[in-house]
Design a protein around this motif. Structure first.
Motif, PDB file in Angstrom:
ATOM      1  N   LEU A 198       0.839  -1.184   0.000  1.00 59.46           N
ATOM      2  CA  LEU A 198       0.000   0.000   0.000  1.00 59.46           C
ATOM      3  C   LEU A 198       0.883   1.246   0.000  1.00 59.46           C
ATOM      4  N   GLY A 199       0.304   2.369  -0.406  1.00 62.31           N
ATOM      5  CA  GLY A 199       1.014   3.634  -0.305  1.00 62.31           C
ATOM      6  C   GLY A 199       1.672   4.080  -1.593  1.00 62.31           C
ATOM      7  N   SER A 200       1.855   5.388  -1.697  1.00 58.18           N
ATOM      8  CA  SER A 200       2.462   5.993  -2.891  1.00 58.18           C
ATOM      9  C   SER A 200       3.707   6.804  -2.543  1.00 58.18           C
ATOM     10  N   PHE A 201       4.275   6.552  -1.363  1.00 60.27           N
ATOM     11  CA  PHE A 201       5.499   7.238  -0.944  1.00 60.27           C
ATOM     12  C   PHE A 201       6.686   6.508  -1.569  1.00 60.27           C
ATOM     13  N   VAL A 202       7.001   6.870  -2.802  1.00 59.06           N
ATOM     14  CA  VAL A 202       8.051   6.189  -3.557  1.00 59.06           C
ATOM     15  C   VAL A 202       8.910   7.236  -4.263  1.00 59.06           C
ATOM     16  N   LEU A 203      10.090   6.833  -4.680  1.00 56.41           N
ATOM     17  CA  LEU A 203      11.002   7.741  -5.363  1.00 56.41           C
ATOM     18  C   LEU A 203      10.479   8.134  -6.743  1.00 56.41           C
ATOM     19  N   ASP A 204      10.685   9.374  -7.104  1.00 54.83           N
ATOM     20  CA  ASP A 204      10.414   9.846  -8.460  1.00 54.83           C
ATOM     21  C   ASP A 204      11.662   9.554  -9.285  1.00 54.83           C
ATOM     22  N   GLU A 205      11.650   8.412  -9.937  1.00 57.09           N
ATOM     23  CA  GLU A 205      12.832   7.958 -10.671  1.00 57.09           C
ATOM     24  C   GLU A 205      13.144   8.860 -11.865  1.00 57.09           C
ATOM     25  N   ALA A 206      12.152   9.604 -12.342  1.00 54.59           N
ATOM     26  CA  ALA A 206      12.366  10.442 -13.523  1.00 54.59           C
ATOM     27  C   ALA A 206      12.978  11.799 -13.188  1.00 54.59           C
ATOM     28  N   SER A 207      13.002  12.165 -11.908  1.00 59.59           N
ATOM     29  CA  SER A 207      13.511  13.477 -11.537  1.00 59.59           C
ATOM     30  C   SER A 207      15.030  13.530 -11.630  1.00 59.59           C
ATOM     31  N   PRO A 208      15.578  14.595 -12.241  1.00 59.81           N
ATOM     32  CA  PRO A 208      17.031  14.735 -12.334  1.00 59.81           C
ATOM     33  C   PRO A 208      17.633  15.429 -11.113  1.00 59.81           C
ATOM     34  N   ARG A 209      16.789  15.861 -10.183  1.00 61.03           N
ATOM     35  CA  ARG A 209      17.265  16.667  -9.057  1.00 61.03           C
ATOM     36  C   ARG A 209      17.909  15.797  -7.972  1.00 61.03           C
ATOM     37  N   PRO A 210      18.815  16.392  -7.175  1.00 65.79           N
ATOM     38  CA  PRO A 210      19.361  15.675  -6.019  1.00 65.79           C
ATOM     39  C   PRO A 210      18.256  15.386  -5.014  1.00 65.79           C
ATOM     40  N   ARG A 211      18.507  14.423  -4.136  1.00 61.75           N
ATOM     41  CA  ARG A 211      17.493  13.995  -3.175  1.00 61.75           C
ATOM     42  C   ARG A 211      17.984  14.209  -1.751  1.00 61.75           C
ATOM     43  N   VAL A 212      17.073  14.639  -0.902  1.00 56.42           N
ATOM     44  CA  VAL A 212      17.312  14.658   0.541  1.00 56.42           C
ATOM     45  C   VAL A 212      16.261  13.757   1.161  1.00 56.42           C
ATOM     46  N   LEU A 213      16.698  12.732   1.882  1.00 63.29           N
ATOM     47  CA  LEU A 213      15.806  11.788   2.528  1.00 63.29           C
ATOM     48  C   LEU A 213      15.864  12.037   4.033  1.00 63.29           C
ATOM     49  N   VAL A 214      14.710  12.347   4.631  1.00 62.84           N
ATOM     50  CA  VAL A 214      14.648  12.713   6.040  1.00 62.84           C
ATOM     51  C   VAL A 214      13.843  11.661   6.787  1.00 62.84           C
ATOM     52  N   ALA A 215      14.448  11.075   7.825  1.00 65.05           N
ATOM     53  CA  ALA A 215      13.787  10.024   8.597  1.00 65.05           C
ATOM     54  C   ALA A 215      13.791  10.376  10.071  1.00 65.05           C
ATOM     55  N   GLY A 216      12.643  10.201  10.713  1.00 64.75           N
ATOM     56  CA  GLY A 216      12.545  10.377  12.153  1.00 64.75           C
ATOM     57  C   GLY A 216      12.153   9.073  12.800  1.00 64.75           C
ATOM     58  N   GLY A 217      13.003   8.525  13.687  1.00 65.19           N
ATOM     59  CA  GLY A 217      12.693   7.273  14.378  1.00 65.19           C
ATOM     60  C   GLY A 217      12.481   6.133  13.409  1.00 65.19           C
ATOM     61  N   CYS A 218      11.323   5.425  13.552  1.00 67.54           N
ATOM     62  CA  CYS A 218      11.026   4.296  12.679  1.00 67.54           C
ATOM     63  C   CYS A 218      10.622   4.731  11.279  1.00 67.54           C
ATOM     64  N   GLY A 219      10.546   6.046  11.051  1.00 67.58           N
ATOM     65  CA  GLY A 219      10.392   6.540   9.690  1.00 67.58           C
ATOM     66  C   GLY A 219      11.602   6.209   8.838  1.00 67.58           C
ATOM     67  N   MET A 220      12.634   5.653   9.465  1.00 70.78           N
ATOM     68  CA  MET A 220      13.820   5.228   8.729  1.00 70.78           C
ATOM     69  C   MET A 220      13.521   4.019   7.845  1.00 70.78           C
ATOM     70  N   ALA A 221      12.469   3.248   8.159  1.00 71.79           N
ATOM     71  CA  ALA A 221      12.197   2.016   7.410  1.00 71.79           C
ATOM     72  C   ALA A 221      12.015   2.260   5.911  1.00 71.79           C
ATOM     73  N   PRO A 222      11.060   3.100   5.472  1.00 68.59           N
ATOM     74  CA  PRO A 222      10.918   3.300   4.026  1.00 68.59           C
ATOM     75  C   PRO A 222      12.105   4.017   3.408  1.00 68.59           C
ATOM     76  N   ILE A 223      12.750   4.899   4.176  1.00 67.46           N
ATOM     77  CA  ILE A 223      13.941   5.595   3.684  1.00 67.46           C
ATOM     78  C   ILE A 223      15.063   4.588   3.456  1.00 67.46           C
ATOM     79  N   LEU A 224      15.194   3.639   4.365  1.00 66.50           N
ATOM     80  CA  LEU A 224      16.204   2.581   4.235  1.00 66.50           C
ATOM     81  C   LEU A 224      15.938   1.758   2.983  1.00 66.50           C
ATOM     82  N   SER A 225      14.674   1.438   2.737  1.00 63.61           N
ATOM     83  CA  SER A 225      14.326   0.675   1.540  1.00 63.61           C
ATOM     84  C   SER A 225      14.674   1.457   0.275  1.00 63.61           C
TER      85      SER A 225
END
Length: 337
Positions: A198-225
């Motif tokens: 479920l969910g649509s929180f996924v990387l925009d693979e088409a974007s040419p821009r740099p990425r900043v991934l921000v995780a708080g606590g167990c929010g690290m799980a999807p960022i880790l993936s």
């Protein structure tokens, strides 16, 4: 009764709703599956606004209700007549396929940080779906224990695989029905039901821009993936991780970050601790503080992906707005209240 759902790209969807039925249940009965997580009025993911018509709200967490007139949770909103509801997402984010539900077995359960456990599952082979675990990095699954009668949603930390392995990082909540079972009674070999992905929180693979991934606590799980996915495909997009916690003991072991750095040579890392012990050499402050410092020091406006508690997301959004990051470049997934 008729429920008219209007997406933010102006698509109108009409759904029949029976007396005493909530809008989410009516939509799913009609083959529409809006974004949702807990189905219990707790997480706030199914937030929307009633534009016209009367309704009643069942038991829910008041903090999950969106601000503004007519703010509701679809899983708890029972129409008292015809209603019109504004949805905060596009039509494309409403699935038209029934969400798969499968059996799984616990293969691992261990504490990996203060108050956080890593739960490993193995999906049982399914006659239709086979053995594999298919999902997009960043998505989540609903887990339920039949004997408990409760279900909770958790983001996946691992990568899709043909073997059927699933990994989750779960914060132990004092008094929590599901996490109480995990910490006190669950053991390797126990069975669970898994619904998703479920969910649509996924990387925009088409974007040419740099990425900043921000995780708080167990929010690290999807960022880790997401980061593991980038490493697996040798994605050279510039990427910076901001990983925040209240105390340094709540962070994952350094070995996990070293593995990511080895797979992603371009990866920058900021470890942010709000209330560190003496001797802490990382960043002192919140995730929002760390993001502000990062944005001040860069000339390029990055895509920002953030997952964490609601208050953290609000502070991140405020910083991004202040630093002129376009709303279209901010992707957020909030942990349940």
């Amino acid at each position: 009764m008729n429920v008219t759902l209007i997406t933010n790209d102006a698509v109108r969807l009409d759904v029949a709703c029976a007396e005493g039925q909530n809008i989410m249940a009516a939509a799913e009965a009609a083959g529409l599956y809006p974004p949702a997580m807990c189905h219990e009025g707790s997480c706030g993911l199914c937030a929307a606004h009633v534009l016209e018509g009367s309704y009643e709200m069942g038991p829910h967490n008041p903090q999950a209700i969106p601000t503004g007139p007519g703010g509701v949770l679809l899983c708890r909103c029972q129409p008292q007549g015809d209603v019109t509801v504004a949805l905060p997402y596009a039509d494309a984010q409403i699935s038209r396929q029934q969400i798969p539900e499968r059996e799984a077995v616990i293969t691992g359960l261990k504490e990996v940080a203060a108050g956080t456990v890593a739960l490993s599952l193995l999906l049982k082979s399914d006659p239709v779906m086979g053995q594999g675990a298919e999902f997009v990095p960043g998505q989540y699954m609903e887990l339920s224990v039949p004997s408990l009668g409760v279900k909770r949603a958790y983001s996946l930390a691992n990568l899709p695989n043909w073997e059927g392995h699933l990994e989750f990082l779960i914060r132990l909540v004092p008094g929590g029905a599901f996490t109480g079972w995990l910490s006190a009674r669950a053991k390797v070999g126990d069975e669970l039901m898994v619904r998703g992905p479920l969910g649509s929180f996924v990387l925009d693979e088409a974007s040419p821009r740099p990425r900043v991934l921000v995780a708080g606590g167990c929010g690290m799980a999807p960022i880790l993936s997401m980061l593991r996915h980038m490493g697996e495909f040798q994605d050279s997009t510039p990427v910076h991780l901001i990983y925040a916690a209240n105390r340094e003991q709540e962070l994952l072991p350094d070995s996990e970050l070293e593995t990511l750095r080895a797979a992603l040579p371009q990866l920058g890392v900021t470890l942010a601790v709000w209330h560190p012990q003496p001797g802490w050499f990382g960043f002192t402050g919140t995730a929002a503080d760390a993001l502000e410092a990062y944005l001040i020091g860069t000339a390029l406006v990055p895509d920002i992906y953030v997952c964490g508690p609601p208050r953290m997301l609000e502070s991140i959004e405020a910083v991004a707005l202040d630093k002129a990051v376009p709303e279209t470049q901010l992707y957020a997934e909030r942990l349940p209240h």
